[in-house]
Write an enzyme that holds these catalytic residues in place. Sequence first.
Site, PDB file in Angstrom:
ATOM      1  N   HIS A 104       0.800  -1.222   0.000  1.00 12.17           N
ATOM      2  CA  HIS A 104       0.000   0.000   0.000  1.00 12.17           C
ATOM      3  C   HIS A 104       0.834   1.275   0.000  1.00 12.17           C
ATOM      4  CE1 HIS A 104      -4.436   1.075   1.129  1.00 12.17           C
ATOM      5  NE2 HIS A 104      -4.018   1.717   0.056  1.00 12.17           N
ATOM      6  N   ASP A 126      -9.603  -0.529   4.040  1.00  9.45           N
ATOM      7  CA  ASP A 126      -8.424  -1.124   4.665  1.00  9.45           C
ATOM      8  C   ASP A 126      -8.779  -1.640   6.049  1.00  9.45           C
ATOM      9  OD1 ASP A 126      -5.717  -1.679   5.455  1.00  9.45           O
ATOM     10  OD2 ASP A 126      -5.023  -0.043   4.178  1.00  9.45           O
ATOM     11  N   HIS A 128      -6.478  -1.700   8.195  1.00  6.57           N
ATOM     12  CA  HIS A 128      -5.528  -0.910   8.978  1.00  6.57           C
ATOM     13  C   HIS A 128      -5.700   0.574   8.666  1.00  6.57           C
ATOM     14  CE1 HIS A 128      -3.872  -4.918   8.004  1.00  6.57           C
ATOM     15  NE2 HIS A 128      -3.552  -4.927   9.293  1.00  6.57           N
ATOM     16  N   ASP A 130      -3.171   2.811   8.308  1.00 13.01           N
ATOM     17  CA  ASP A 130      -2.063   3.348   7.500  1.00 13.01           C
ATOM     18  C   ASP A 130      -1.773   4.791   7.892  1.00 13.01           C
ATOM     19  OD1 ASP A 130      -2.139   0.904   6.313  1.00 13.01           O
ATOM     20  OD2 ASP A 130      -2.864   1.583   4.376  1.00 13.01           O
ATOM     21  N   HIS A 143       4.175   0.834   4.243  1.00  8.70           N
ATOM     22  CA  HIS A 143       2.775   0.598   3.848  1.00  8.70           C
ATOM     23  C   HIS A 143       1.808   0.901   4.983  1.00  8.70           C
ATOM     24  CE1 HIS A 143       2.211  -3.968   5.081  1.00  8.70           C
ATOM     25  NE2 HIS A 143       2.809  -3.277   6.022  1.00  8.70           N
ATOM     26  N   ASP A 229      -7.408  -1.825  -0.338  1.00  6.18           N
ATOM     27  CA  ASP A 229      -6.515  -2.851   0.201  1.00  6.18           C
ATOM     28  C   ASP A 229      -7.336  -4.126   0.383  1.00  6.18           C
ATOM     29  OD1 ASP A 229      -4.951  -4.509   1.904  1.00  6.18           O
ATOM     30  OD2 ASP A 229      -3.915  -2.767   2.707  1.00  6.18           O
ATOM     31  N   ASP A 231      -6.973  -6.542   2.141  1.00  7.80           N
ATOM     32  CA  ASP A 231      -7.110  -7.072   3.492  1.00  7.80           C
ATOM     33  C   ASP A 231      -8.305  -6.480   4.238  1.00  7.80           C
ATOM     34  OD1 ASP A 231      -6.379  -4.633   4.767  1.00  7.80           O
ATOM     35  OD2 ASP A 231      -4.300  -5.241   5.044  1.00  7.80           O
ATOM     36  N   GLU A 276      -2.008  -5.151  -2.136  1.00  7.73           N
ATOM     37  CA  GLU A 276      -1.741  -6.159  -1.107  1.00  7.73           C
ATOM     38  C   GLU A 276      -2.227  -7.558  -1.454  1.00  7.73           C
ATOM     39  OE1 GLU A 276       0.172  -5.699   1.485  1.00  7.73           O
ATOM     40  OE2 GLU A 276       0.274  -3.510   1.722  1.00  7.73           O
TER      41      GLU A 276
END
Length: 304
Positions: A104, A126, A128, A130, A143, A229, A231, A276
């Site tokens: 990312h 995402d 996360h 980031d 990332h 992303d 994930d 990702e």
Amino acid sequence: MEQTVRILGVPMDLGANRRGVDMGPSAIRYAGLADQLESIGQSCVDGGDIAVPRPEERDPDDNDFKAGRAKYFTETQAVCEDVATAVSATVDDGEFPLVLGGDHSIAIGTAAGIADDRNTGIVWFDAHGDFNTPETTPSGNVHGMALAAILGVGPFADHAWTHTPRVRPENIALIGLRDLDDGERTHINESSVSAYTMTDIDERGITEVVEEAVDVATRDVEQLHVSFDMDCLDPNEAPGVGTPIRGGISYREAHAAMELLYSNAGPRLCSFEVVEVNPILDQHNRTAELACELVASALGQRIL
């Protein structure tokens, strides 16, 4: 909306600590991305891959941060500047940039290229945030700092190549959050970004969350970029990702989100990146195949 989509691959894994996402662009292409887009009336051209240095040949700590850590920061700058140039050229040619990662961290370059001269909102899917900086990161992986870098948080304000002033925090909407470090949680709470956790999706539903996120991201701006992303999805749906976290978005929720983006953003949707995908961790390339499906939904594919 018929248009010419230019695919740009960025086989980048310098921003992560797990190898394999550098093969993501190839996996997504192999899964039939171009054919799927052409089947819904999108012309498709492949702009090839941005060159990325091998981590074995570089020093991860070669950077000028006085405090904290950002691994391969010098190399990430070179790659992201090339990404920005390629994305900007795509826009100048009247084509739609579709950027394939890679980790990312490439989003720093995509944002710089797409928002060079126009105010731009971003919907950021995402697990996360980031939103780490070199001082708060527990890993040093860029990332996990990409959005903070784009917004010029902390020391990133001193690095012109990371900070994209045409992207304002009040036009950022994060969707699918469920794994935040303490430092980035603080940064997010102190910023004016809109953050939607999986709890928000559970309580309010994906439709309401995405509609609100698009409204936030497109308010008083000229265009919308989507950074996806893989994930953000539950690992049961997308096992081949760089950093899988249980409890994510379902298959149907993800498609509904992409369909809502297409219907609500309309012609303001100016670019899309998907990152990702890690084929090493995947099962029969199913994560890459799902990435193709979701891109197609975001660009107009419908059941009826």
